[in-house]
Design an enzyme around this catalytic site. Structure first.
Site, PDB file in Angstrom:
ATOM      1  N   LEU A 164      -2.619  -1.258  17.831  1.00 40.80           N
ATOM      2  CA  LEU A 164      -3.724  -0.343  18.110  1.00 40.80           C
ATOM      3  C   LEU A 164      -3.151   1.038  18.428  1.00 40.80           C
ATOM      4  O   LEU A 164      -2.176   1.149  19.170  1.00 40.80           O
ATOM      5  CB  LEU A 164      -4.511  -0.832  19.330  1.00 40.80           C
ATOM      6  CG  LEU A 164      -5.593  -1.874  19.083  1.00 40.80           C
ATOM      7  CD1 LEU A 164      -6.288  -2.193  20.395  1.00 40.80           C
ATOM      8  CD2 LEU A 164      -6.590  -1.396  18.039  1.00 40.80           C
ATOM      9  N   ASN A 207      -6.755   4.301   8.205  1.00 39.17           N
ATOM     10  CA  ASN A 207      -6.343   2.894   8.137  1.00 39.17           C
ATOM     11  C   ASN A 207      -7.058   2.237   6.974  1.00 39.17           C
ATOM     12  O   ASN A 207      -8.147   2.667   6.571  1.00 39.17           O
ATOM     13  CB  ASN A 207      -6.710   2.165   9.433  1.00 39.17           C
ATOM     14  CG  ASN A 207      -6.222   0.726   9.435  1.00 39.17           C
ATOM     15  OD1 ASN A 207      -5.096   0.441   9.007  1.00 39.17           O
ATOM     16  ND2 ASN A 207      -7.059  -0.203   9.880  1.00 39.17           N
ATOM     17  N   ASN A 253       0.836  -1.212   0.000  1.00 46.06           N
ATOM     18  CA  ASN A 253       0.000   0.000   0.000  1.00 46.06           C
ATOM     19  C   ASN A 253       0.866   1.255   0.000  1.00 46.06           C
ATOM     20  O   ASN A 253       0.532   2.233  -0.668  1.00 46.06           O
ATOM     21  CB  ASN A 253      -0.980  -0.007   1.175  1.00 46.06           C
ATOM     22  CG  ASN A 253      -2.213  -0.840   0.867  1.00 46.06           C
ATOM     23  OD1 ASN A 253      -3.074  -0.420   0.103  1.00 46.06           O
ATOM     24  ND2 ASN A 253      -2.268  -2.046   1.433  1.00 46.06           N
ATOM     25  N   HIS A 294      -8.360  -1.646   5.737  1.00 47.64           N
ATOM     26  CA  HIS A 294      -8.613  -2.984   6.281  1.00 47.64           C
ATOM     27  C   HIS A 294      -9.189  -3.867   5.164  1.00 47.64           C
ATOM     28  O   HIS A 294     -10.078  -3.409   4.423  1.00 47.64           O
ATOM     29  CB  HIS A 294      -9.589  -2.897   7.458  1.00 47.64           C
ATOM     30  CG  HIS A 294      -9.831  -4.213   8.101  1.00 47.64           C
ATOM     31  ND1 HIS A 294      -8.889  -4.835   8.898  1.00 47.64           N
ATOM     32  CD2 HIS A 294     -10.896  -5.063   8.034  1.00 47.64           C
ATOM     33  CE1 HIS A 294      -9.368  -5.994   9.307  1.00 47.64           C
ATOM     34  NE2 HIS A 294     -10.576  -6.163   8.808  1.00 47.64           N
TER      35      HIS A 294
HETATM   36  C1  GRF Z   1      -3.302  -4.930   3.774  1.00 47.00           C
HETATM   37  O1  GRF Z   1      -4.079  -6.039   3.385  1.00 47.00           O
HETATM   38  C2  GRF Z   1      -4.099  -3.977   4.617  1.00 47.00           C
HETATM   39  O2  GRF Z   1      -5.458  -3.953   4.276  1.00 47.00           O
HETATM   40  C3  GRF Z   1      -3.937  -4.569   5.995  1.00 47.00           C
HETATM   41  O3  GRF Z   1      -2.610  -5.023   6.032  1.00 47.00           O
HETATM   42  C4  GRF Z   1      -2.180  -5.334   4.720  1.00 47.00           C
HETATM   43  C5  GRF Z   1      -0.940  -4.544   4.476  1.00 47.00           C
HETATM   44  O4  GRF Z   1      -0.348  -4.888   3.257  1.00 47.00           O
HETATM   45  N1  GRF Z   1      -4.219  -3.581   7.002  1.00 47.00           N
HETATM   46  P1  GRF Z   1       0.896  -4.063   2.715  1.00 47.00           P
HETATM   47  O5  GRF Z   1       1.954  -4.080   3.819  1.00 47.00           O
HETATM   48  O6  GRF Z   1       0.434  -2.667   2.431  1.00 47.00           O
HETATM   49  O7  GRF Z   1       1.355  -4.783   1.496  1.00 47.00           O
END
Ligand code: GRF
Length: 211
Positions: free
Chosen positions: A100, A115, A22, A117
């Site tokens: 958290l 965030n 991400n 998810h």
């Molecule tokens: C993603 O699936 C996000 O939704 C969750 O943790 C994962 C992180 O993936 N919170 P990356 O480290 O961004 O590849």
């Protein structure tokens, strides 16, 4: 760097514990002129997190902060607040940050921590959201970007994208389908905030139409 209309240029901090895909998607959106922002700092609580190396390769400052070296959560988060403040961070972006958030950080950045998810919240909070969705038998899952509050995956929802759960999916295939959408959704949400389109009233978040 392009500037799309009336947007405010946002200074981002990415907090991440792992892979960093991400982070990469957000950085790509910035480089492609889809996002009026810069990532000033990547902070990880895991020394081996691949995201640290990815940030360095992208020429972005990245630091490891060991939570265990502080007296408690408040002291650890106070150090985060200092690092963020020193870089004039506008928005804190959690991207696979496996902790958290506590009151020290929340009070400094009210409604300025996001965030992502991998489920359609409020379903399947916490760990292994994709496997939870498979075990429950839902036909649709997806991803959610939300403001962070003191709970786990419980803050006001900003945007969601749904994906189908296919017959024969396993955790890996469903996670991969959701991840494609995560990489689209997160930059879109941040850009909507940069453009001043996001309004919060209690739990309800609205996004005004852009031009
Ligand atoms: C993603 O699936 C996000 O939704 C969750 O943790 C994962 C992180 O993936 N919170 P990356 O480290 O961004 O590849």
């Amino acid at each position: 760097m392009s500037n799309n209309g009336n947007s405010r240029f946002l200074r981002l901090a990415v907090l991440a514990s792992g892979r960093g895909s991400n982070f990469e998607a957000i950085q790509r959106a910035i480089e492609e002129g889809r996002l009026d922002a810069c990532i000033c700092i990547v902070i990880s609580d895991q020394v081996e997190a691949p995201v640290l190396e990815k940030a360095l390769r992208a020429g972005i400052e990245s630091i490891y902060i060991n939570p265990a070296s502080f007296a408690g959560k408040a002291a650890y988060e106070q150090r985060l607040v200092e690092e963020l403040g020193a870089r004039h961070v506008d928005l804190v972006v959690l991207a696979g940050y496996m902790r958290l958030v506590g009151t020290t950080l929340l009070e400094q950045y009210p409604q300025r921590i996001l965030n992502i998810h991998p489920s359609l919240l409020p379903a399947f909070k916490g760990l292994d959201a994709q496997q939870q969705a498979l075990d429950y038998g839902v036909k649709w899952s997806g991803c959610t970007v939300h403001f962070v509050d003191a709970g786990m995956d419980s803050g006001p929802i900003i945007m969601q994208t749904a994906v189908p759960v296919e017959d024969g999916d396993d955790e890996e295939s469903l996670a991969a389908r959701i991840l494609v959408e995560e990489h689209r959704l997160y930059p879109r949400v941040i850009q909507a905030i940069a453009r001043g389109l996001v309004r919060v009233q209690g739990r309800r978040v609205t996004i005004a139409a852009g031009d």
